[in-house]
Design a protein around this motif. Structure first.
Motif, short mmCIF file in Angstrom:
data_model
loop_
_atom_site.label_atom_id
_atom_site.label_comp_id
_atom_site.label_asym_id
_atom_site.label_seq_id
_atom_site.Cartn_x
_atom_site.Cartn_y
_atom_site.Cartn_z
N GLY A 1 11.70 20.28 0.97
CA GLY A 1 11.39 21.35 -0.07
C GLY A 1 12.23 22.48 0.07
O GLY A 1 12.95 22.50 1.11
N LEU B 1 0.21 28.24 -8.02
CA LEU B 1 0.81 26.74 -8.06
C LEU B 1 1.58 26.96 -9.61
O LEU B 1 0.82 27.07 -10.50
N ILE C 1 1.82 27.53 3.76
CA ILE C 1 2.60 28.66 2.79
C ILE C 1 1.49 29.42 2.02
O ILE C 1 1.86 30.65 2.05
N SER D 1 8.30 22.08 -3.97
CA SER D 1 8.26 20.88 -3.47
C SER D 1 8.06 19.78 -4.31
O SER D 1 8.14 20.11 -5.54
N PRO E 1 0.21 29.81 -0.94
CA PRO E 1 0.50 30.45 -2.15
C PRO E 1 -0.57 31.24 -3.06
O PRO E 1 -1.46 30.24 -2.95
N MET F 1 4.16 28.60 -5.39
CA MET F 1 4.75 27.16 -4.97
C MET F 1 4.90 26.48 -6.19
O MET F 1 4.16 26.16 -7.08
N PHE G 1 8.50 28.61 -3.29
CA PHE G 1 8.89 27.51 -2.38
C PHE G 1 8.79 26.38 -3.71
O PHE G 1 8.05 26.34 -4.09
N GLN H 1 2.04 21.37 3.19
CA GLN H 1 2.56 22.66 2.75
C GLN H 1 2.11 23.36 2.19
O GLN H 1 2.05 24.94 2.52
N ILE H 2 1.13 23.37 1.39
CA ILE H 2 0.53 24.30 0.83
C ILE H 2 -0.24 24.94 1.34
O ILE H 2 -0.56 26.21 1.33
N ARG I 1 14.41 31.49 -5.45
CA ARG I 1 13.74 30.63 -4.31
C ARG I 1 13.99 31.43 -3.03
O ARG I 1 13.07 30.91 -2.08
#
Ligand code: URA
Ligand code: URA
Length: 195
Positions: A30, A119, A114, A82, A116, A39, A80, A110-111, A75
């Motif tokens: 990612g 999404l 991170i 993925s 976010p 994200m 981010f 990852q979510i 970016r």
């Protein structure tokens, strides 16, 4: 946090949980800001991504970058990116249910790390695996939904826009909603030349 993401990254880069690991050139971890408010979730790496090791660098990625530039998103700062699956399915076929099932836990971790606020679900595969198989991109795109306790906007995959340019105009309306929401939730002064 920094340690957790680094250790997750090394686990992902060494993953051999499915057969895609046998044909890949790169695992695509990612890319973007590890504290990104947005994200973006795609389907799976294609040929160019597999060769280079970065997500969305082929034709779809170039279109996506143009859309994000129009939104004032980069970016480096806002996003981010993925995927549902982190290794290229041979011939760019859609990932199988089994491949998605073994790879999704990486995405969900990852979510969580991170964390976010928004999404963006790119296309049918991202929508179905994040929200449920009964969901339909053509029906739900452009409408906010809740997935995994987060706010999510399903939009057409950029490859669909390349195949059918008539989808570009309605899709831009969807991205405008994302910019408005970003101003509401993250930065009221967010600048976009076009929204
Ligand atoms: N298409 C995707 O869904 N993901 C990528 O990373 C590249 C192309
Ligand atoms: N079909 C897909 O798989 N994705 C889209 O974005 C639109 C149609």
């Amino acid at each position: 946090m920094a340690f957790e993401i680094e250790s997750l990254k090394s686990e992902i880069l060494n993953c051999t949980k499915c057969d895609l690991s046998k044909t890949r050139n790169h695992v695509i971890f990612g890319e973007g800001n590890l504290k990104a408010p947005i994200m973006v979730i795609g389907e799976a790496p294609g040929h160019d991504e597999d060769m280079i090791g970065r997500p969305f660098v082929g034709k779809s990625g170039q279109l996506l970058d143009k859309i994000f530039a129009a939104c004032g998103f980069t970016r480096e700062e806002h996003i981010f990116i993925s995927n549902i699956v982190r290794c290229r399915p041979p011939g760019n076929r859609v990932p199988t249910k089994e491949e998605a099932a073994v790879c999704m836990p990486w995405l969900l971790q990852q979510i969580e790390l991170i964390d976010p606020k928004i999404l963006i679900l790119l296309g049918s595969t991202a929508l179905k695996y994040m929200a449920g198989q009964e969901h339909r991109i053509t029906r739900e795109r452009g409408n906010w939904i809740e997935v995994k306790n987060r706010l999510a906007m399903p939009v057409f995959h950029p490859s669909a826009l390349l195949r059918n340019p008539d989808l570009k105009r309605p899709t831009w309306e969807d991205y405008k909603k994302i910019v408005y929401k970003y101003r509401e939730l993250v930065d009221p002064n967010h600048y976009s030349a076009h929204v």
